[in-house]
Enzyme design. Sequence first.
Site, PDB file in Angstrom:
ATOM      1  N   CYS A 121       3.086   0.168   7.839  1.00 32.47           N
ATOM      2  CA  CYS A 121       2.232   1.049   7.044  1.00 32.47           C
ATOM      3  C   CYS A 121       1.713   0.218   5.879  1.00 32.47           C
ATOM      4  CB  CYS A 121       3.057   2.230   6.537  1.00 32.47           C
ATOM      5  SG  CYS A 121       2.178   3.319   5.402  1.00 32.47           S
TER       6      CYS A 121
ATOM      7  N   GLU B  32      -7.632  11.158  12.980  1.00 38.33           N
ATOM      8  CA  GLU B  32      -6.590  12.099  13.417  1.00 38.33           C
ATOM      9  C   GLU B  32      -7.183  13.368  14.032  1.00 38.33           C
ATOM     10  OE1 GLU B  32      -3.388  12.677  10.732  1.00 38.33           O
ATOM     11  OE2 GLU B  32      -2.768  10.596  11.056  1.00 38.33           O
TER      12      GLU B  32
ATOM     13  N   CYS C   3      -5.409  -0.618   7.224  1.00 35.05           N
ATOM     14  CA  CYS C   3      -4.733   0.673   7.442  1.00 35.05           C
ATOM     15  C   CYS C   3      -4.381   0.795   8.924  1.00 35.05           C
ATOM     16  CB  CYS C   3      -5.674   1.801   7.020  1.00 35.05           C
ATOM     17  SG  CYS C   3      -5.065   3.444   7.400  1.00 35.05           S
TER      18      CYS C   3
ATOM     19  N   ASP D  42       6.484   3.992   9.598  1.00 39.51           N
ATOM     20  CA  ASP D  42       5.154   4.286   9.043  1.00 39.51           C
ATOM     21  C   ASP D  42       5.209   5.686   8.432  1.00 39.51           C
ATOM     22  OD1 ASP D  42       2.314   4.164   8.611  1.00 39.51           O
ATOM     23  OD2 ASP D  42       2.021   5.407  10.389  1.00 39.51           O
ATOM     24  N   SER D  43       4.151   6.036   7.723  1.00 37.50           N
ATOM     25  CA  SER D  43       4.055   7.386   7.160  1.00 37.50           C
ATOM     26  C   SER D  43       3.853   8.438   8.264  1.00 37.50           C
ATOM     27  CB  SER D  43       2.870   7.441   6.197  1.00 37.50           C
ATOM     28  OG  SER D  43       1.696   7.040   6.869  1.00 37.50           O
TER      29      SER D  43
ATOM     30  N   HIS E 211      -4.509   3.099  10.986  1.00 32.17           N
ATOM     31  CA  HIS E 211      -5.380   3.875  11.875  1.00 32.17           C
ATOM     32  C   HIS E 211      -6.656   3.144  12.289  1.00 32.17           C
ATOM     33  CE1 HIS E 211      -2.760   6.960  10.419  1.00 32.17           C
ATOM     34  NE2 HIS E 211      -3.446   7.956  10.936  1.00 32.17           N
TER      35      HIS E 211
HETATM   36  N1  DGL Z   1      -0.181   4.523   7.439  1.00 32.48           N
HETATM   37  C1  DGL Z   1      -1.079   4.548   6.310  1.00 32.48           C
HETATM   38  C2  DGL Z   1      -1.550   3.125   6.004  1.00 32.48           C
HETATM   39  O1  DGL Z   1      -1.516   2.238   6.838  1.00 32.48           O
HETATM   40  C3  DGL Z   1      -2.272   5.453   6.556  1.00 32.48           C
HETATM   41  C4  DGL Z   1      -1.938   6.925   6.586  1.00 32.48           C
HETATM   42  C5  DGL Z   1      -1.397   7.453   5.271  1.00 32.48           C
HETATM   43  O2  DGL Z   1      -2.156   7.547   4.267  1.00 32.48           O
HETATM   44  O3  DGL Z   1      -0.223   7.757   5.231  1.00 32.48           O
HETATM   45  O4  DGL Z   1      -1.964   2.865   4.903  1.00 32.48           O
END
Ligand code: DGL
Length: 266
Positions: A74, A155, A187, A11-12, A189
Site C-alpha cells: 500500500c 472500485e 497507488c 494493504d488498506s 489501484h
Molecule cells: N492502497 C492505497 C494506496 O496504494 C489506495 C487505497 C486507499 O486510499 O486506501 O495508496
Amino acid sequence: MSDSRPLGIFDSGVGGLTIAREIKKVLPHENIIYYGDSKHLPYGNKSPEVIQQYSKNITQFLVEQNCKAIIIACNTASSNALDEIKSVAEPHQIPVLDVITPVAEKAAYGFHQKMGVIATKATVYSGIYKKSIRQFNRHIKVQELATPLFVPVIEEGLANTEISKAVIENYLSNRKLKDIDSIILGCTHYPLIEKEIVDYYEGKVEVINSPLTVAHALKNILVKNEMCAEGNPTYSFYVSDITKNFQKLAKRFFGREVELKLKPLH
Ligand code: DGL
C-alpha cells in the site's frame, strides 16, 4: 535449505492484490498471507497517526502468523507508517519491504529528468516519492499530484469508460505534470488504468508501475537471506470487512477467484 514460512502482504483493502499477484508470478513457491483492511479503506484521506496505528496492528497480526517477511503493498501505508511497521517487525528479525523505495531507486537511474507521480492525498502530502527519488539522484525534478478520484472510479468498475477517460484527462492535464518525461503510478489501484494512461500520453511519457519492481526486490531479499521456499504454495486472504463488492474486486485485482476470510483486528 528452504524456508516455508509465509510472506505477509498487506494493504488498506484488496488493491494490494495487484502486488500479491506479481509476487505470486515471480516467486511461485512462496506461501502468502494477505491482509486487506477493508473496514478502514481508504487510507488515502486519513491522517498519518491513524494510518500508523492500523498498520502496526496488521503487522502484529502478520508477525503472529509467523511471516518471514512483511510487504507493505500500500503506497499510503508505505509513505506514512514505514518506521512504525519496522518497529513491530524488526525486533523479530523480520525484514520489511515497502512499495516505494524499490520503484524510486529504479526510476532514479532511468535517465529521467522530470518525473510525475500520481497517488492518494496522504501519499502526496508525505512528499515521499520526491524524497526517495532524490536520495538516489538529486538532479531529477519530481512533481507529485494527488488523484483521489481514481480509487473510487476503479472500485466502481468504471475503468475503461468515458468516466475514467474524463477523470484521467482532468488530472493529467494539470500544469504540475506539464513536460514530464515519465510518470509513476503511486497507488495500488492504478495498474488497472495503466493502459488508459499510456494511451493518454500516446507513448510520449514512460509510465512506471510498481508490482513487478517490488516483486523482484522481494526476490533479492529472499535470495540474499536464504529464505526461499520450495514446493506447492498456499494462499490465505484475510480482510477486516467483507462485502460482495470486495469479493468481486479481489478477483479483478488478483486475476482469479479468491476466498476472503473475515478477520477484524481493531
Ligand atoms: N492502497 C492505497 C494506496 O496504494 C489506495 C487505497 C486507499 O486510499 O486506501 O495508496
